[in-house]
Design an enzyme around this catalytic site. Structure first.
Site, PDB file in Angstrom:
ATOM      1  N   TRP A   1     -49.279  -0.864 -19.490  1.00 14.83           N
ATOM      2  CA  TRP A   1     -47.956  -0.788 -18.845  1.00 14.83           C
ATOM      3  C   TRP A   1     -47.048   0.164 -19.595  1.00 14.83           C
ATOM      4  O   TRP A   1     -46.272   0.917 -18.991  1.00 14.83           O
ATOM      5  CB  TRP A   1     -47.321  -2.178 -18.731  1.00 14.83           C
ATOM      6  CG  TRP A   1     -48.127  -3.097 -17.873  1.00 14.83           C
ATOM      7  CD1 TRP A   1     -48.713  -4.269 -18.252  1.00 14.83           C
ATOM      8  CD2 TRP A   1     -48.465  -2.908 -16.480  1.00 14.83           C
ATOM      9  NE1 TRP A   1     -49.397  -4.818 -17.193  1.00 14.83           N
ATOM     10  CE2 TRP A   1     -49.262  -4.013 -16.103  1.00 14.83           C
ATOM     11  CE3 TRP A   1     -48.192  -1.924 -15.539  1.00 14.83           C
ATOM     12  CZ2 TRP A   1     -49.777  -4.159 -14.809  1.00 14.83           C
ATOM     13  CZ3 TRP A   1     -48.704  -2.061 -14.261  1.00 14.83           C
ATOM     14  CH2 TRP A   1     -49.480  -3.165 -13.904  1.00 14.83           C
ATOM     15  N   ASP A   2     -47.135   0.147 -20.910  1.00 16.09           N
ATOM     16  CA  ASP A   2     -46.358   1.103 -21.688  1.00 16.09           C
ATOM     17  C   ASP A   2     -46.743   2.533 -21.324  1.00 16.09           C
ATOM     18  O   ASP A   2     -45.884   3.388 -21.100  1.00 16.09           O
ATOM     19  CB  ASP A   2     -46.645   0.900 -23.183  1.00 16.09           C
ATOM     20  CG  ASP A   2     -45.706  -0.107 -23.833  1.00 16.09           C
ATOM     21  OD1 ASP A   2     -44.584  -0.282 -23.343  1.00 16.09           O
ATOM     22  OD2 ASP A   2     -46.115  -0.715 -24.832  1.00 16.09           O
ATOM     23  N   LEU A   3     -48.031   2.789 -21.300  1.00 12.32           N
ATOM     24  CA  LEU A   3     -48.501   4.157 -21.051  1.00 12.32           C
ATOM     25  C   LEU A   3     -48.136   4.622 -19.648  1.00 12.32           C
ATOM     26  O   LEU A   3     -47.706   5.760 -19.439  1.00 12.32           O
ATOM     27  CB  LEU A   3     -50.020   4.234 -21.246  1.00 12.32           C
ATOM     28  CG  LEU A   3     -50.494   4.063 -22.698  1.00 12.32           C
ATOM     29  CD1 LEU A   3     -51.990   3.780 -22.734  1.00 12.32           C
ATOM     30  CD2 LEU A   3     -50.168   5.307 -23.523  1.00 12.32           C
TER      31      LEU A   3
ATOM     32  N   GLY B   1     -44.487   5.359 -19.515  1.00  7.25           N
ATOM     33  CA  GLY B   1     -44.170   6.622 -20.186  1.00  7.25           C
ATOM     34  C   GLY B   1     -44.449   7.824 -19.298  1.00  7.25           C
ATOM     35  O   GLY B   1     -43.616   8.732 -19.176  1.00  7.25           O
TER      36      GLY B   1
END
Lengths: 406, 406
Positions: A163-165, A168
């Site tokens: 989810w972070d990636l 981003g």
């Protein structure tokens, strides 16, 4: 680094994965990215994995190629400096990338009061401003109960910070869209990108919201079986694993031919009264009859023998490798034009990746090294803010800024 | 859909997740996206999850809001039409998004011969053109051996198609960067975005390439424990699970205070000769001493009781929910401005997500419905290619194109 975005200046006040990865993506396409870092580093500056000297490979990876100005952000003078930097003039400036809270000294309206066409791109946890990180957002939306062996009852978290990636990379296209809009209309923008919203939109885009609402239930957890198609991991004679997938009709017939299973599967089709060739859903529905045939064929071959056969037969497959195996032994890292050796503040020189996208015909350039904290303090104060050496010296004396640690 | 990218026209010849999700992201920010679909649908047109009428929720989710022109791509006349569409004039046109092979009738050089400033964005499996899909790329790079319970020996695949999704969002920022470059220089571009390259770059960006090269080994598999920080799932008294994370010093002290563990942890610090408050790595290294304290505190409370306590104590936490629970019961979907009811070709009307990023001050617009195959055939032939109704009728008669299925 490519030079597609040459001239574009992004000021980044960020930590963890999502926001820094957005800055990294755009930097690697040619933007100038200036991080302001708290003196001594932000909350992720010592995040594992660490080098023996205590510096973070993780931080180096996400911030390579960026400029770093070290500021004491706890003091009003330091905060004023960060705001001045984010709102500095220039048609390709006035872009601020952050995961700082919606309110506070870096709130968009405060920046927009200084520069009317300001663009802020703000990564968040939840849309309402409450704290959320990849792990808690992931827990909220069901994948941990779909991941892992079917006999598990406990949730299985992903290790890849997906989810972070995804947030981003989504922040990167959002930023470029806002900048395009500003070029056309002159208007600035506050863009907010909560991890929670990225996850909800994803469940919609993949049809999973419709699936649970119309079926009234969750799909079962099913280990490594691919939902709705033919695929799974299989064990080879030498105790290794291969992932085998047959999604298209060509992959399916290639696989049967490669293993000499065409007749056996035809007999199974006759028994079940179905045709596998053109409907991956049928292959999925009867996978418990099909898997033993493939299992037996793979169990008599080593991983290397499977690979040879698979490649000759147009089968979509891949060996399972650990990260260490992939980096040191596998074919992919060895000859990749993405990677070049670079020396970093950790004291290590190691292969470092430039951008994942390849722009054919443009020079890929060097991947770049991570900065030391404050490595570009004087350069940024002079070059972007136009401060004199006397003014810069005074900021150092007052400990509002710091240069690179020796 | 927002209107930031209004006027931009993207022609999409794509299937599966990565390329269609790129088109979807840009569509939801205002671009016009025209899919050409094989008559009867491409290889993913019936991909699970399916509606009772046999149409795919997955396909609907990834293609909502797009225009569809149905073409017989097996015939030269159909291929010519697809090429003409991709290379149609207009300063905001000439952008082709695809996962078709590098060679073949949609090769970039063939398109660039028609339109010199052509931009092609091509999603691939592996950079050398060999077949790779999310599952096989994932197998190659180690996460399946890091994911799942520590007593597992078999790989655990992710269920979220993370590489596909990350590649799709990366294609979106790459496309906008190429378009910005074209505006500045007049030059077109072929962009290639292999899933394998996205994965390799990610391992570099997260410090994992440096980690395995300097340590000479893989990090161990450790279930749901967060590497290098404090966090894991815990079982509540009512048999539910919560994810609890303490990354920042404030989250750590908040958690100890909330559970009344401040003194016990101080005693543990004295025994071990360490300080947990400012070093998440220390918390990680001693997690097997810390976890039992938290386990005991959570096991005496229901999930609801935990939630109340956690929220009051500034703890970063989240309940585990299934997809069905998240969509039907959890707080996030209920009030989200991302979602609006939309009617789709599956015959179902369900909450459908617009873009994840929020552009404050701009109108979010409607999420849009998926097209029927060929729903916009005549509109596109007339509006984009300028064909007369006679010419369009002839293409239908020759079965080069098709209209929407009734």
């Amino acid at each position: 680094m490519y030079d597609l975005l040459k001239g574009l200046r992004i000021v980044e006040g960020s930590s963890f994965i999502a926001a820094p990865s957005c800055g990294l993506h755009l930097l690697q396409l040619g933007a100038e990215v200036i991080r302001f870092d708290n003196i001594g580093g932000g909350p992720d500056f010592r995040r594992w994995p660490l080098a023996p000297n205590g510096l973070s490979f993780y931080w180096e990876g996400l911030n390579k190629g960026k400029k770093s100005i070290a500021i004491d952000l706890t003091r009003p003078e330091g905060r004023e400096l960060a705001v001045t930097l984010a709102t500095a003039p220039g048609k390709d400036g006035g872009i601020f990338l952050t995961n700082f809270p919606v309110g506070g000294f870096l709130a968009h309206d405060k920046l927009a009061a200084r520069r009317a066409d300001m663009i802020s791109v703000r990564v968040m946890g939840w849309a309402d401003g409450t704290t959320g990180v990849d792990y808690t957002v992931n827990a909220a939306f069901g994948y941990p109960y779909l991941t892992g062996p079917s006999d598990q009852t406990a949730p299985v978290n992903h290790i890849m910070p997906s989810w972070d990636l995804l947030t981003g990379a989504s922040a990167a296209y959002s930023l470029l869209a806002a900048e395009r809009y500003r070029r056309e209309t002159g208007k600035g923008q506050e863009v907010r990108l909560p991890l929670g919203d990225v996850a909800m939109a994803t469940l919609s885009h993949l049809g999973q919201v419709a699936e649970v609402l119309t079926s009234g239930a969750d799909r079962p957890r099913m280990g490594n079986d691919i939902f709705g198609a033919f695929g799974r991991d299989f064990l080879t004679r030498d105790g290794k694993r291969v992932m085998v997938v047959a999604i298209t009709p060509r992959q399916w017939t290639g696989m049967l031919k490669g293993f000499g299973l065409t007749e056996k599967v035809a007999a199974l089709e006759a028994e079940l009264g179905v045709t596998f060739a053109k409907d991956e859903g049928i292959r999925f529905a009867h996978r418990h009859r099909l898997f033993p045939l493939i299992e037996a064929a793979i169990a008599t071959r080593t991983q290397a023998e499977c690979g040879k056969l698979f490649d000759e037969s147009d089968i979509c497959w891949g060996p399972y490798q650990s990260v260490h195996e992939a980096v040191t032994e596998g074919p992919h890292f060895k000859n990749s034009p993405l990677f070049a050796e670079a020396s970093h503040p950790s004291g290590h020189t190691y292969p470092t990746s430039g951008p994942a996208p390849s722009f054919l015909g443009l020079d890929r350039g060097a991947a770049g090294s991570a900065p030391k904290l404050g490595q570009h303090t004087d350069e940024v104060l002079s070059g972007v803010l136009g401060l004199s050496s006397g003014e810069i010296g005074k900021l150092h004396d007052q400990k509002v800024v710091a240069g690179p640690e020796k």
